[in-house]
Design an enzyme around this catalytic site. Sequence first.
Site, PDB file in Angstrom:
ATOM      1  CD  GLN A   1      -4.528  -0.351  -3.137  1.00 51.94           C
ATOM      2  OE1 GLN A   1      -3.418  -0.126  -3.629  1.00 51.94           O
ATOM      3  NE2 GLN A   1      -4.920  -1.566  -2.797  1.00 51.94           N
TER       4      GLN A   1
ATOM      5  CG  ASP B   1     -10.128  -6.169  -5.903  1.00 52.59           C
ATOM      6  OD1 ASP B   1      -9.115  -5.949  -6.597  1.00 52.59           O
ATOM      7  OD2 ASP B   1     -10.324  -5.619  -4.803  1.00 52.59           O
TER       8      ASP B   1
ATOM      9  CE  LYS C   1      -6.651  -4.042  -8.084  1.00 54.25           C
ATOM     10  NZ  LYS C   1      -7.206  -3.388  -6.869  1.00 54.25           N
TER      11      LYS C   1
END
Length: 433
Positions: free
Chosen positions: A169, A317, A344
């Site tokens: 990100q 993830d 997260k």
Amino acid sequence: MNNSEIININGPFKGEIEVPGDKSMTHRAIMLASLAKGISTIYEPLMGEDCRRTMDIFKLLGVTIEEQDNSIIINSPGYQNFITPHQVLYTGNSGTTTRLLAGLLSGLGIESVLSGDVSIGKRPMDRVMKPLLKMNANISGIDNNYTPLIIKPSTIKGINYQMEVASAQVKSAILLASLFSKEATTLTEFDVSRNHTETLFAHFNIPISIQGKTIQTIPYAIEHIQPRDFHVPGDISSAAFFIVAALITPGSDITIHNVGINPTRSGIIDIVKQMGGNIELSNVSKGAEPTASIHVKYTPNLNAVTIKGDLVPRAIDELPVIALLCTQASNSCIIKNAEELKVKETNRIDTTADMLNLLGFNLQPTHDGLIIHPSEFRSNATVDSQTDHRIGMMLAVASLLSSEPLKIEQFDAVNVSFPGFLPKLKLLENEGK
């Protein structure tokens, strides 16, 4: 997100399925198609809540987006003709939308405000703001660290930047901002993170150079962008729950088709193989975003593993459901170098340990990961997704290790990435009976 769900699924699981389109790629394809003047069609996108927030924001910028059965058609006036939004750009629960658009809107120089839900309001934005400020972005947040993020026009500069963490990100926010700079930007990764932004830059005709961990964009790279159609592979992060469900449920034998196996995302496959899990790939396609069919069978007596280093960003993830899998190993497993889990949707180190320990498993959180001891489901306490979609699905898979139903609070969080998760799991159970 407040509804509860009582999970009463036992398996075994048999049959063949596909999973929804990859969330990371859907976000990025929507963004790049919206920048390019003309018509792009995105096939098999993920239509979960997170990706809808990205779509909604580009509609407010003047992009026309039409939803069809298995595709979205994006008709863009081009980035040069975006309009200034006169309302807050709501990102919901989507960290990807928030952080990537912080970079993109800074590059565009569009005055705007990004704000999300309560969960997003608790997630730090300093890691993405720090490099953007170095690029001369005019961006600020609450306490300089949290949403809402206020973006004002500025002239973006190119930078040489050494990543401090393996974060796709943060990397993507820098790359998206750099598209509008009159200078080149050079970025060196800490560890290689998922590279969908880079592969989609190339797909949409944006020049980009990659040498090992170093990525470089050219001045005014945005001028090269062209509309393109894109087929989104199935999301390996969604497939992970079915992989683990089959591995831990006696008699299971499933195949998941058209799953994206980009090497920067396929860590779970390597981990399962290290554990001795019965997993095979077939129908492997080549290209920047390869796909495969994944065949998985129940596997008892799994090996203990240590998950660390560059394997962590390749499975970041999937680590909560991998932690569940590790409870079924023959000896203790260790996950380390996974500090990224703390930022997260929840602090997934603590949430994974807390929820699984409530059920009788034995997980010990550490400063950068987990120590997972061989343990069994011993208690049907009510658990809570904590509004985290991956925690919700992980807990549903954990329930397979119990003969009793399990109540999960805030289970509707799964709609962020996998609205049809439970029906698909029940379908495989019905095939197995």
